[in-house]
Scaffold this motif. Structure first.
Motif, PDB file in Angstrom:
ATOM      1  N   ILE A 178      38.496  22.965  -4.933  1.00 48.85           N
ATOM      2  CA  ILE A 178      39.649  22.132  -4.585  1.00 48.85           C
ATOM      3  C   ILE A 178      40.665  22.061  -5.716  1.00 48.85           C
ATOM      4  O   ILE A 178      41.863  22.237  -5.496  1.00 48.85           O
ATOM      5  CB  ILE A 178      39.199  20.706  -4.198  1.00 48.85           C
ATOM      6  CG1 ILE A 178      38.166  20.760  -3.078  1.00 48.85           C
ATOM      7  CG2 ILE A 178      40.379  19.850  -3.799  1.00 48.85           C
ATOM      8  CD1 ILE A 178      38.653  21.365  -1.811  1.00 48.85           C
ATOM      9  N   GLU A 179      40.221  21.788  -6.913  1.00 45.53           N
ATOM     10  CA  GLU A 179      41.134  21.597  -8.046  1.00 45.53           C
ATOM     11  C   GLU A 179      42.062  22.789  -8.274  1.00 45.53           C
ATOM     12  O   GLU A 179      43.262  22.601  -8.461  1.00 45.53           O
ATOM     13  CB  GLU A 179      40.339  21.263  -9.308  1.00 45.53           C
ATOM     14  CG  GLU A 179      41.194  20.937 -10.503  1.00 45.53           C
ATOM     15  CD  GLU A 179      41.947  19.632 -10.383  1.00 45.53           C
ATOM     16  OE1 GLU A 179      42.991  19.497 -11.043  1.00 45.53           O
ATOM     17  OE2 GLU A 179      41.507  18.748  -9.634  1.00 45.53           O
ATOM     18  N   PRO A 180      41.567  24.036  -8.246  1.00 45.54           N
ATOM     19  CA  PRO A 180      42.502  25.156  -8.420  1.00 45.54           C
ATOM     20  C   PRO A 180      43.546  25.248  -7.308  1.00 45.54           C
ATOM     21  O   PRO A 180      44.679  25.642  -7.557  1.00 45.54           O
ATOM     22  CB  PRO A 180      41.593  26.396  -8.400  1.00 45.54           C
ATOM     23  CG  PRO A 180      40.254  25.898  -8.753  1.00 45.54           C
ATOM     24  CD  PRO A 180      40.184  24.498  -8.248  1.00 45.54           C
ATOM     25  N   HIS A 181      43.181  24.877  -6.086  1.00 46.23           N
ATOM     26  CA  HIS A 181      44.152  24.921  -4.989  1.00 46.23           C
ATOM     27  C   HIS A 181      45.208  23.832  -5.125  1.00 46.23           C
ATOM     28  O   HIS A 181      46.335  24.014  -4.690  1.00 46.23           O
ATOM     29  CB  HIS A 181      43.448  24.791  -3.649  1.00 46.23           C
ATOM     30  CG  HIS A 181      42.672  26.001  -3.274  1.00 46.23           C
ATOM     31  ND1 HIS A 181      41.715  25.985  -2.295  1.00 46.23           N
ATOM     32  CD2 HIS A 181      42.687  27.272  -3.742  1.00 46.23           C
ATOM     33  CE1 HIS A 181      41.186  27.187  -2.173  1.00 46.23           C
ATOM     34  NE2 HIS A 181      41.758  27.984  -3.052  1.00 46.23           N
ATOM     35  N   ILE A 182      44.845  22.694  -5.680  1.00 48.65           N
ATOM     36  CA  ILE A 182      45.805  21.604  -5.846  1.00 48.65           C
ATOM     37  C   ILE A 182      46.850  21.966  -6.895  1.00 48.65           C
ATOM     38  O   ILE A 182      47.979  21.506  -6.842  1.00 48.65           O
ATOM     39  CB  ILE A 182      45.074  20.293  -6.195  1.00 48.65           C
ATOM     40  CG1 ILE A 182      44.269  19.813  -4.987  1.00 48.65           C
ATOM     41  CG2 ILE A 182      46.049  19.208  -6.609  1.00 48.65           C
ATOM     42  CD1 ILE A 182      43.433  18.583  -5.248  1.00 48.65           C
ATOM     43  N   VAL A 190      44.981  16.965  -0.791  1.00 49.53           N
ATOM     44  CA  VAL A 190      43.742  17.606  -0.343  1.00 49.53           C
ATOM     45  C   VAL A 190      43.967  18.484   0.881  1.00 49.53           C
ATOM     46  O   VAL A 190      43.307  19.500   1.053  1.00 49.53           O
ATOM     47  CB  VAL A 190      42.609  16.584  -0.110  1.00 49.53           C
ATOM     48  CG1 VAL A 190      42.179  15.952  -1.394  1.00 49.53           C
ATOM     49  CG2 VAL A 190      42.965  15.558   0.910  1.00 49.53           C
ATOM     50  N   HIS A 191      44.921  18.133   1.754  1.00 48.09           N
ATOM     51  CA  HIS A 191      45.220  18.998   2.897  1.00 48.09           C
ATOM     52  C   HIS A 191      45.862  20.302   2.419  1.00 48.09           C
ATOM     53  O   HIS A 191      45.574  21.371   2.952  1.00 48.09           O
ATOM     54  CB  HIS A 191      46.150  18.297   3.886  1.00 48.09           C
ATOM     55  CG  HIS A 191      46.441  19.133   5.091  1.00 48.09           C
ATOM     56  ND1 HIS A 191      45.481  19.433   6.038  1.00 48.09           N
ATOM     57  CD2 HIS A 191      47.556  19.772   5.493  1.00 48.09           C
ATOM     58  CE1 HIS A 191      46.008  20.188   6.956  1.00 48.09           C
ATOM     59  NE2 HIS A 191      47.268  20.420   6.647  1.00 48.09           N
ATOM     60  N   THR A 192      46.700  20.229   1.424  1.00 48.08           N
ATOM     61  CA  THR A 192      47.275  21.438   0.833  1.00 48.08           C
ATOM     62  C   THR A 192      46.181  22.322   0.252  1.00 48.08           C
ATOM     63  O   THR A 192      46.272  23.549   0.306  1.00 48.08           O
ATOM     64  CB  THR A 192      48.282  21.063  -0.264  1.00 48.08           C
ATOM     65  OG1 THR A 192      49.285  20.227   0.296  1.00 48.08           O
ATOM     66  CG2 THR A 192      48.939  22.285  -0.861  1.00 48.08           C
ATOM     67  N   ALA A 193      45.129  21.711  -0.282  1.00 41.45           N
ATOM     68  CA  ALA A 193      44.026  22.475  -0.851  1.00 41.45           C
ATOM     69  C   ALA A 193      43.086  23.031   0.209  1.00 41.45           C
ATOM     70  O   ALA A 193      42.226  23.835  -0.098  1.00 41.45           O
ATOM     71  CB  ALA A 193      43.242  21.596  -1.816  1.00 41.45           C
ATOM     72  N   VAL A 233      48.761   7.646   0.727  1.00 38.31           N
ATOM     73  CA  VAL A 233      49.475   8.744   1.365  1.00 38.31           C
ATOM     74  C   VAL A 233      49.483   9.997   0.487  1.00 38.31           C
ATOM     75  O   VAL A 233      49.452  11.115   1.000  1.00 38.31           O
ATOM     76  CB  VAL A 233      50.926   8.314   1.688  1.00 38.31           C
ATOM     77  CG1 VAL A 233      51.702   9.448   2.297  1.00 38.31           C
ATOM     78  CG2 VAL A 233      50.912   7.125   2.615  1.00 38.31           C
ATOM     79  N   ALA A 234      49.496   9.854  -0.812  1.00 37.75           N
ATOM     80  CA  ALA A 234      49.585  11.007  -1.700  1.00 37.75           C
ATOM     81  C   ALA A 234      48.290  11.840  -1.703  1.00 37.75           C
ATOM     82  O   ALA A 234      48.344  13.063  -1.795  1.00 37.75           O
ATOM     83  CB  ALA A 234      49.902  10.546  -3.115  1.00 37.75           C
ATOM     84  N   ILE A 235      47.159  11.189  -1.585  1.00 37.11           N
ATOM     85  CA  ILE A 235      45.873  11.899  -1.634  1.00 37.11           C
ATOM     86  C   ILE A 235      45.706  12.845  -0.437  1.00 37.11           C
ATOM     87  O   ILE A 235      45.351  14.009  -0.628  1.00 37.11           O
ATOM     88  CB  ILE A 235      44.702  10.912  -1.750  1.00 37.11           C
ATOM     89  CG1 ILE A 235      44.764  10.200  -3.104  1.00 37.11           C
ATOM     90  CG2 ILE A 235      43.369  11.631  -1.584  1.00 37.11           C
ATOM     91  CD1 ILE A 235      43.763   9.100  -3.267  1.00 37.11           C
TER      92      ILE A 235
END
Length: 68
Positions: free
Chosen positions: A30-34, A61-64, A55-57
């Motif tokens: 997850i972290e590399p995708h964020i 995480v959806h972007t990841a 809302v920010a979380i």
């Protein structure tokens, strides 16, 4: 009575193991995708997803690629 204690000890061990596994997966996947927010990654259908009130979380995480 001892059998119940053994089951409780095993359940606690499994709980700690899964917590460690989740943290390792987070930093590995997850972290590399964020870090690259400009692209949206494919959602992995094997993951359960997450619930949150911020809302920010969910956006991160959806972007990841985590179902939210």
């Amino acid at each position: 009575m001892a059998w119940h204690y053994i089951i409780i000890i095993i359940a606690k061990y499994q709980h700690q193991f899964l917590d460690i596994w989740v943290v390792l997966d987070y930093y590995e996947i997850i972290e590399p995708h964020i870090q690259f927010i400009n692209t949206t990654h494919k959602v992995d259908p094997k993951w359960m997803g997450c619930f949150t009130e911020d809302v920010a979380i969910p956006t991160k995480v959806h972007t990841a690629g985590v179902p939210v």
